[in-house]
Design a protein around this motif. Structure first.
Motif, PDB file in Angstrom:
ATOM      1  N   VAL A  64      -4.353  84.919  35.461  1.00  0.00           N
ATOM      2  CA  VAL A  64      -4.180  83.628  35.980  1.00  0.00           C
ATOM      3  C   VAL A  64      -3.311  82.935  35.019  1.00  0.00           C
ATOM      4  CG1 VAL A  64      -5.593  81.542  36.511  1.00  0.00           C
ATOM      5  CG2 VAL A  64      -6.469  83.568  37.145  1.00  0.00           C
ATOM      6  N   ALA A  65      -3.559  82.758  33.695  1.00  0.00           N
ATOM      7  CA  ALA A  65      -2.693  82.179  32.745  1.00  0.00           C
ATOM      8  C   ALA A  65      -1.108  82.263  32.932  1.00  0.00           C
ATOM      9  CB  ALA A  65      -2.774  82.453  31.221  1.00  0.00           C
ATOM     10  N   GLY A  66      -0.789  83.571  33.255  1.00  0.00           N
ATOM     11  CA  GLY A  66       0.317  84.234  33.397  1.00  0.00           C
ATOM     12  C   GLY A  66       1.025  83.778  34.841  1.00  0.00           C
ATOM     13  N   LEU A  67      -0.012  83.813  35.818  1.00  0.00           N
ATOM     14  CA  LEU A  67       0.530  83.253  37.085  1.00  0.00           C
ATOM     15  C   LEU A  67       0.731  81.501  37.044  1.00  0.00           C
ATOM     16  CD1 LEU A  67      -1.238  83.701  40.433  1.00  0.00           C
ATOM     17  CD2 LEU A  67      -0.565  81.438  39.704  1.00  0.00           C
ATOM     18  N   ALA A  68      -0.029  80.992  36.266  1.00  0.00           N
ATOM     19  CA  ALA A  68       0.386  79.411  36.379  1.00  0.00           C
ATOM     20  C   ALA A  68       1.597  78.928  35.451  1.00  0.00           C
ATOM     21  CB  ALA A  68      -0.949  78.724  35.602  1.00  0.00           C
ATOM     22  N   ALA A  69       1.756  79.698  34.175  1.00  0.00           N
ATOM     23  CA  ALA A  69       2.789  79.425  33.550  1.00  0.00           C
ATOM     24  C   ALA A  69       4.245  79.900  34.032  1.00  0.00           C
ATOM     25  CB  ALA A  69       2.692  80.193  32.089  1.00  0.00           C
ATOM     26  N   GLY A  70       4.049  81.188  34.771  1.00  0.00           N
ATOM     27  CA  GLY A  70       5.283  81.761  35.516  1.00  0.00           C
ATOM     28  C   GLY A  70       5.666  80.820  36.788  1.00  0.00           C
ATOM     29  N   ALA A  71       4.577  80.561  37.626  1.00  0.00           N
ATOM     30  CA  ALA A  71       5.095  79.687  38.789  1.00  0.00           C
ATOM     31  C   ALA A  71       5.678  78.251  38.348  1.00  0.00           C
ATOM     32  CB  ALA A  71       3.833  79.368  39.620  1.00  0.00           C
ATOM     33  N   LEU A  72       5.127  77.614  37.351  1.00  0.00           N
ATOM     34  CA  LEU A  72       5.797  76.340  36.984  1.00  0.00           C
ATOM     35  C   LEU A  72       7.109  76.506  36.187  1.00  0.00           C
ATOM     36  CD1 LEU A  72       2.509  74.799  35.495  1.00  0.00           C
ATOM     37  CD2 LEU A  72       3.711  74.188  37.608  1.00  0.00           C
ATOM     38  N   SER A  73       7.308  77.628  35.423  1.00  0.00           N
ATOM     39  CA  SER A  73       8.686  77.906  34.987  1.00  0.00           C
ATOM     40  C   SER A  73       9.526  78.115  36.083  1.00  0.00           C
ATOM     41  CB  SER A  73       8.304  79.016  34.045  1.00  0.00           C
ATOM     42  OG  SER A  73       9.614  79.436  33.324  1.00  0.00           O
ATOM     43  N   MET A  74       9.150  79.006  36.939  1.00  0.00           N
ATOM     44  CA  MET A  74      10.085  79.446  37.936  1.00  0.00           C
ATOM     45  C   MET A  74      10.530  78.157  38.968  1.00  0.00           C
ATOM     46  SD  MET A  74      11.282  82.664  38.161  1.00  0.00           S
ATOM     47  CE  MET A  74      11.575  82.635  39.848  1.00  0.00           C
ATOM     48  N   GLY A  75       9.523  77.414  39.024  1.00  0.00           N
ATOM     49  CA  GLY A  75      10.044  76.213  39.945  1.00  0.00           C
ATOM     50  C   GLY A  75      10.829  75.128  39.074  1.00  0.00           C
ATOM     51  N   ALA A  76      10.425  74.909  37.816  1.00  0.00           N
ATOM     52  CA  ALA A  76      11.189  73.799  37.041  1.00  0.00           C
ATOM     53  C   ALA A  76      12.910  74.670  36.602  1.00  0.00           C
ATOM     54  CB  ALA A  76      10.774  73.951  35.494  1.00  0.00           C
ATOM     55  N   GLY A  77      12.801  76.127  36.580  1.00  0.00           N
ATOM     56  CA  GLY A  77      14.035  76.627  36.253  1.00  0.00           C
ATOM     57  C   GLY A  77      15.087  76.349  37.654  1.00  0.00           C
ATOM     58  N   GLU A  78      14.312  76.612  38.765  1.00  0.00           N
ATOM     59  CA  GLU A  78      15.197  76.729  40.020  1.00  0.00           C
ATOM     60  C   GLU A  78      15.853  75.256  40.329  1.00  0.00           C
ATOM     61  OE1 GLU A  78      16.298  78.421  42.329  1.00  0.00           O
ATOM     62  OE2 GLU A  78      15.940  80.267  41.312  1.00  0.00           O
ATOM     63  N   TYR A  79      14.856  74.400  39.985  1.00  0.00           N
ATOM     64  CA  TYR A  79      15.232  72.808  40.271  1.00  0.00           C
ATOM     65  C   TYR A  79      16.230  72.537  39.309  1.00  0.00           C
ATOM     66  CZ  TYR A  79      14.763  67.667  40.610  1.00  0.00           C
ATOM     67  OH  TYR A  79      15.204  66.538  40.874  1.00  0.00           O
ATOM     68  N   VAL A  80      16.154  72.766  38.013  1.00  0.00           N
ATOM     69  CA  VAL A  80      17.231  72.380  37.051  1.00  0.00           C
ATOM     70  C   VAL A  80      18.647  73.150  37.165  1.00  0.00           C
ATOM     71  CG1 VAL A  80      18.118  72.592  34.535  1.00  0.00           C
ATOM     72  CG2 VAL A  80      15.641  72.040  35.222  1.00  0.00           C
ATOM     73  N   SER A  81      18.622  74.504  37.755  1.00  0.00           N
ATOM     74  CA  SER A  81      19.741  75.203  38.224  1.00  0.00           C
ATOM     75  C   SER A  81      20.420  74.587  39.452  1.00  0.00           C
ATOM     76  CB  SER A  81      19.199  76.493  38.350  1.00  0.00           C
ATOM     77  OG  SER A  81      20.481  77.297  38.667  1.00  0.00           O
ATOM     78  N   VAL A  82      19.517  74.423  40.559  1.00  0.00           N
ATOM     79  CA  VAL A  82      20.117  74.084  41.542  1.00  0.00           C
ATOM     80  C   VAL A  82      20.553  72.610  41.613  1.00  0.00           C
ATOM     81  CG1 VAL A  82      19.839  73.653  44.057  1.00  0.00           C
ATOM     82  CG2 VAL A  82      19.233  75.669  42.937  1.00  0.00           C
ATOM     83  N   SER A  83      20.139  71.649  40.747  1.00  0.00           N
ATOM     84  CA  SER A  83      20.167  70.370  40.517  1.00  0.00           C
ATOM     85  C   SER A  83      21.835  70.396  39.696  1.00  0.00           C
ATOM     86  CB  SER A  83      19.087  69.739  39.702  1.00  0.00           C
ATOM     87  OG  SER A  83      18.155  69.400  40.373  1.00  0.00           O
ATOM     88  N   THR A  84      21.859  71.271  38.912  1.00  0.00           N
ATOM     89  CA  THR A  84      23.235  71.079  38.267  1.00  0.00           C
ATOM     90  C   THR A  84      24.370  71.630  39.280  1.00  0.00           C
ATOM     91  OG1 THR A  84      22.200  71.923  36.378  1.00  0.00           O
ATOM     92  CG2 THR A  84      24.642  72.536  36.529  1.00  0.00           C
ATOM     93  N   GLN A  85      24.094  72.755  40.032  1.00  0.00           N
ATOM     94  CA  GLN A  85      25.034  73.011  41.190  1.00  0.00           C
ATOM     95  C   GLN A  85      25.398  71.874  42.203  1.00  0.00           C
ATOM     96  OE1 GLN A  85      23.706  76.402  43.566  1.00  0.00           O
ATOM     97  NE2 GLN A  85      25.229  75.994  44.955  1.00  0.00           N
ATOM     98  N   ARG A  86      24.125  71.161  42.583  1.00  0.00           N
ATOM     99  CA  ARG A  86      24.269  69.984  43.485  1.00  0.00           C
ATOM    100  C   ARG A  86      25.207  68.978  42.930  1.00  0.00           C
ATOM    101  NH1 ARG A  86      21.460  67.840  47.688  1.00  0.00           N
ATOM    102  NH2 ARG A  86      21.516  65.268  47.927  1.00  0.00           N
ATOM    103  N   ASP A  87      24.790  68.425  41.560  1.00  0.00           N
ATOM    104  CA  ASP A  87      25.555  67.516  40.932  1.00  0.00           C
ATOM    105  C   ASP A  87      27.221  67.987  40.723  1.00  0.00           C
ATOM    106  OD1 ASP A  87      23.384  66.148  40.498  1.00  0.00           O
ATOM    107  OD2 ASP A  87      23.001  66.742  38.324  1.00  0.00           O
ATOM    108  N   SER A  88      27.462  69.188  40.630  1.00  0.00           N
ATOM    109  CA  SER A  88      28.720  69.534  40.517  1.00  0.00           C
ATOM    110  C   SER A  88      29.603  69.282  41.909  1.00  0.00           C
ATOM    111  CB  SER A  88      28.843  70.851  40.059  1.00  0.00           C
ATOM    112  OG  SER A  88      28.507  71.211  38.535  1.00  0.00           O
TER     113      SER A  88
END
Length: 242
Positions: A64-88
């Motif tokens: 459960v700890a791995g699920l929670a940490a991984g899901a939040l990390s994946m979501g945040a990582g995608e948001y930052v990555s795609v936001s950078t692409q969108r800004d460009s």
């Protein structure tokens, strides 16, 4: 195509032509990758803990700890990555708007030259450039020069939500399997279910990317099997020493 059929109605049935395709492919990509990562990372965690102990509660808590940490990390990582692409993308479009407003003649000549580079004659390229500029100058330049559709800018929220949800769903498979199945069978049932799920995500990722499905499935399955074998071995080794 028949003589009576208008050109704008002629489409290959299996080729996407709708607007918004970029965003749909973006969240599909994020969803498939998120599910794949959720399966592999959570399977690795629970297999590692299962190698060290048979305590169901310990395996569940770690999963459960791995699920929670991984899901939040994946979501945040995608948001930052795609936001950078969108800004460009938005910055490039803003620069293109400025050039079209300040240097329309130069931009028209540039667009025509790009069509010449693609195989059109100079006269035809100039006609195409003039007509497309009159219809949608920014869209024409953005597509040819930048490879961007101004009406289909990538959405970081779509990618983040798709990644978070798919990671969670993917992670639930090994987590529920290894905690609900009886102790004597939990390892092998988890391994089989995980490998089948990875075969499915490998096939899906290849289909969305128009690549060969066979190699994608093999890569996914072999990678997942290797990850589970290593983490289970590490857990077994540490479990005997603690």
């Amino acid at each position: 195509m028949t003589d009576a059929q208008p050109l704008h109605t002629w489409r290959h049935a299996d080729e996407p032509h709708e607007t918004g395709l970029n965003n749909r492919l973006n969240w599909l990509r994020a969803g498939v990758l998120g599910a794949n990562d959720g399966i592999v990372s959570t399977a690795g965690i629970v297999m590692g803990v299962a190698g060290a102990t048979t305590d169901r509660n310990a395996i569940l808590v770690a999963g459960v700890a791995g699920l929670a940490a991984g899901a939040l990390s994946m979501g945040a990582g995608e948001y930052v990555s795609v936001s950078t692409q969108r800004d460009s993308e938005l910055a490039l479009l803003a620069e293109e708007r400025r050039e079209l407003a300040e240097e329309p003649a130069d931009e028209l000549a540039e667009l025509a030259a790009l069509y010449v580079d693609r195989g059109l004659t100079e006269d035809l390229a100039l006609q195409v450039a003039e007509q497309l500029t009159a219809y949608d100058a920014l869209g024409a330049h953005a597509e040819v020069e930048l490879g961007i559709d101004p009406d289909d800018i990538t959405s970081p929220w779509n990618a983040a939500i798709a990644s978070t949800l798919s990671f969670t769903l993917g992670a639930l498979l090994p987590l529920l399997t290894i905690t609900l199945v009886v102790a004597d069978a939990r390892i092998w049932v988890t391994v089989v279910s995980v490998l089948l799920a990875l075969a499915l995500t490998g096939w899906a990722s290849a289909r969305f990317g128009y690549g060969p499905t066979g190699r994608a499935v093999v890569r996914n399955v072999v990678g997942g099997a290797f990850a589970m074998a290593i983490t289970y071995g590490v857990g077994s080794l540490l479990g005997t020493q603690v």
